[in-house]
Design an enzyme around this catalytic site. Structure first.
Site, short mmCIF file in Angstrom:
data_model
loop_
_atom_site.label_atom_id
_atom_site.label_comp_id
_atom_site.label_asym_id
_atom_site.label_seq_id
_atom_site.Cartn_x
_atom_site.Cartn_y
_atom_site.Cartn_z
N GLU A 160 -13.99 1.54 -0.37
CA GLU A 160 -13.37 1.90 0.89
C GLU A 160 -13.78 3.45 1.02
O GLU A 160 -13.99 3.79 2.24
CB GLU A 160 -11.99 1.90 0.98
CG GLU A 160 -11.39 2.75 -0.06
CD GLU A 160 -9.81 2.38 -0.03
OE1 GLU A 160 -8.95 3.64 -0.29
OE2 GLU A 160 -9.35 1.31 0.22
N ASP B 38 0.89 -1.30 -0.14
CA ASP B 38 -0.04 -0.01 -0.05
C ASP B 38 0.94 1.26 0.11
O ASP B 38 2.02 1.11 0.22
CB ASP B 38 -0.97 -0.01 1.31
CG ASP B 38 -2.34 0.77 1.06
OD1 ASP B 38 -2.34 1.59 0.16
OD2 ASP B 38 -3.13 0.57 1.87
#
Length: 662
Positions: A468, A413
């Site tokens: 998200e 990430d």
């Protein structure tokens, strides 16, 4: 004075500018619909037409090397060659088993040890620079210009969510598409690829790139005449510092005045224009696969796509259990039990299982060795989250350590850059992961550019404004975005969108929530995303508690594969709706979604094998889905290749079916 004029005239006539004779070349697609017209004079330009309609007006291309060498300025052609290629190749972790690779190619070789390669496919066109120089050289800049003959409408993803407000090249690469004319391009901003231009007569073009390696990614801004776009590229980083979200990024404090120093003999990224006269066809395009390097991994038997039980979106929010849920061993055992019972292949341990800046140091509440052993007993693989910053400084040791422990892969990430240094890092991570037989999910990532074919252990990428965002953005129009990205972003490759919400809301009822997040649109809209969104490693975003309460939907999701043998784009309209069918083995998987406008859609089942009856396990929006988005109807119906049926999709709705031979 009389003697000076003839001498001056003679010098001008024999100077490079005036001695250059204009030369034109034409390259036609195999079906004869697309024409590329290349012109050589004092510069090199290309223009594109589709059935004699202008797609791209004459647009120059060049590359500046070292201090002053410009490839494309006053080009001297040495030779040209045309070839016709009809080929195919296998794609084991893709939306189809085999990709047809048919195109016509024109190669132009120039003085100065460089060439240009153009390819014309039935679905679009591409070009790239190739150099054959000794030693290394520095690329100072590249000229990529996109000129248009009219002020067309665009769908443009502007750079948003900057990690450093002073540097537009560091961001999450997540943005909704803004519908604007070419001339209305937001001033002093950048947009990233891919983006769409809407022509007349329903024709559309999507602009993107492929085979990006040892080179920065491309952005666009408006050109000076506001009749098109020109490229911008992030300069090479010279100095970096920790910063960004939770200090998980490397921000650039100093950039060079060049893009990259690279090998003298190499190919450069493809500049691609995908062209379609039917919106649905855009959702089933293979240009990036075709224009990328084949796999560098010889043995791919260990690469296992699948679905992932994910913890972060649902905030580890499980209940009706006899322990405190959170980032701890008991909670993850519960996730593993859920995955095993429902035949979900993986569980991801997202942020919190380790120290974010040192993933060799574990959270004491998480017994990782015990969890890996427990998961192995349950036939479930463990994937670990890591920030790029923590990983890249010690890749070898980290990958060896966790591969030896039995971890199956990493979700990497906060990459958030695509300068040449970062692109090279992504390739290095991919190779090292392959060395240790580790899967990769690149989250917080720029759009895929074909590395997924070169390193098939990379199963997914973000570079998409996924589910998200529902946790914190109240005003986003998610169903419209869902009905847009299959035609634009998904052309580049897989999307780590993370679907699977079991709590679903209508437009008027939707509210962001951190621990009880909700999707915009209906339950059937969420189910259909598993059919429509390409993702060889596909998340199940909601909590085990939510899935257990909705076991019928969970059982259905669990049966859906994540790679396919065949894909058929049935129908669609960019931003409005899409319907798609995919095949795996003997079964077909059907999905359709709409934006906030409810609509009737016709499904033509002619993709089914002729002469056979099939049973469709069908989920459609319930009669009350307009008020209660969780409402759905399940039924089993018989269909065959002659069946045509009209289905009503509620506002933000969808339908989904698994179709099996009787």
């Amino acid at each position: 004075m009389k003697k000076t004029i003839p001498l001056l005239l003679a010098l001008l006539l024999f100077s490079p500018i005036f001695s250059q004779k204009k030369q034109n070349f034409q390259l036609v697609s195999p079906n004869g619909k697309i024409d590329i017209n290349i012109s050589l004079s004092d510069k090199i330009t290309w223009a594109i037409t589709h059935e004699k309609e202008t797609i791209l007006s004459a647009s120059p291309m060049s590359m500046t090397l070292n201090e002053s060498e410009i490839l494309g300025k006053n080009p001297v052609l040495l030779n040209s060659e045309k070839v016709n290629i009809k080929n195919s190749f296998e794609t084991p972790f893709y939306k189809k088993k085999t990709v047809e690779d048919n195109y016509n190619q024109l190669s132009l070789q120039f003085k100065g040890d460089f060439s240009l390669e153009f390819r014309a496919f039935d679905e679009g066109v591409a070009y790239r620079f190739i150099t054959k120089k000794k030693g290394n050289f520095t690329v100072k800049s590249e000229e990529v210009v996109l000129n248009f003959d009219q002020d067309y409408t665009t769908l443009m993803p502007y750079v948003r969510d900057l990690r450093n407000p002073k540097d537009p090249y560091i961001s999450s690469f997540e943005s909704h598409y803004e519908n604007k004319k070419i001339s209305e391009f937001a001033k002093d901003t950048l947009a990233f690829l891919p983006f769409l231009v809407d022509f007349k007569n329903q024709k559309k073009a999507v602009f993107l790139e492929a085979n990006l390696h040892d080179y920065p990614g491309m952005f666009v801004t408006n050109n000076k005449t506001k009749s098109g776009f020109e490229a911008r590229f992030p300069k090479y980083p010279l100095q970096e510092m920790n910063g960004g979200f939770n200090y998980l990024n490397k921000l650039i404090s100093q950039r060079a005045d060049y893009l990259v120093t690279t090998k003298g003999t190499r190919t450069f990224p493809w500049r691609i224009v995908v062209i379609s006269e039917n919106d649905a066809v855009l959702a089933n395009n293979d240009m990036v696969q075709r224009l990328s390097e084949p796999s560098k991994i010889k043995d791919i038997s260990w690469i296992k796509p699948g679905k992932v039980a994910w913890d972060w979106w649902n905030d580890w929010n499980i209940y009706n259990v006899n322990f405190q849920a959170g980032i701890n061993t008991e909670t993850y055992k519960y996730y593993i039990d859920f995955a095993s019972k429902n035949k979900v292949e993986y569980v991801v341990l997202d942020e919190g299982w380790s120290v974010e800046t040192n993933i060799m140091e574990h959270n004491p509440k998480v017994d990782l060795k015990a969890l890996i052993a427990y998961a192995k007993e349950q036939n479930v693989g463990i994937i670990l989250w890591a920030s790029w910053m923590a990983l890249h400084e010690n890749i070898e040791a980290i990958f060896k350590n966790y591969a030896d422990l039995g971890v199956k892969g990493f979700k990497v990430d906060f990459i958030d850059r695509d300068d040449a240094k970062m692109v090279n890092s992504v390739y290095e991570i991919a190779q090292k992961a392959a060395d240790y037989k580790l899967l990769l999910d690149f989250h917080g990532m720029y759009k895929p550019t074909g590395i997924q074919r070169t390193y098939p252990n990379i199963l997914n990428f973000e570079g998409v404004k996924g589910l998200e965002n529902n946790k914190w953005t109240p005003n986003d129009d998610v169903p419209t975005y869902d009905c847009t990205i299959p035609f634009i972003r998904m052309i580049a490759g897989p999307m780590d969108y993370t679907p699977g919400a079991m709590r679903n809301a209508t437009k008027s009822e939707f509210k962001p929530s951190h621990s009880n997040p909700v999707s915009q649109g209906t339950r059937c809209h969420q189910l259909a995303l598993y059919m429509i969104f390409e993702a060889p490693l596909q998340m199940m975003a909601d909590s085990p508690t939510a899935y257990i309460k909705e076991q019928e939907s969970t059982d259905f999701i669990a049966k859906i594969p994540t790679t396919f043998d065949e894909t058929v784009a049935l129908n669609g309209s960019v931003g409005n709706y899409i319907s798609m069918a995919r095949k795996k083995g003997n079964n077909w998987y059907l999905g359709a979604i709409t934006n906030w406008n409810g609509r009737d859609v016709t499904i033509d089942f002619s993709f089914l094998e002729k002469g056979k009856n099939f049973e469709a396990d069908l989920f459609t929006d319930g009669h009350n889905a307009e008020k209660a988005a969780v409402d759905y109807k399940r039924e089993k119906i018989t269909v065959d290749s002659t069946t045509k049926m009209i289905f009503h999709l509620a506002s933000g709705g969808g339908l989904s079916a698994i179709i099996s031979p009787k």
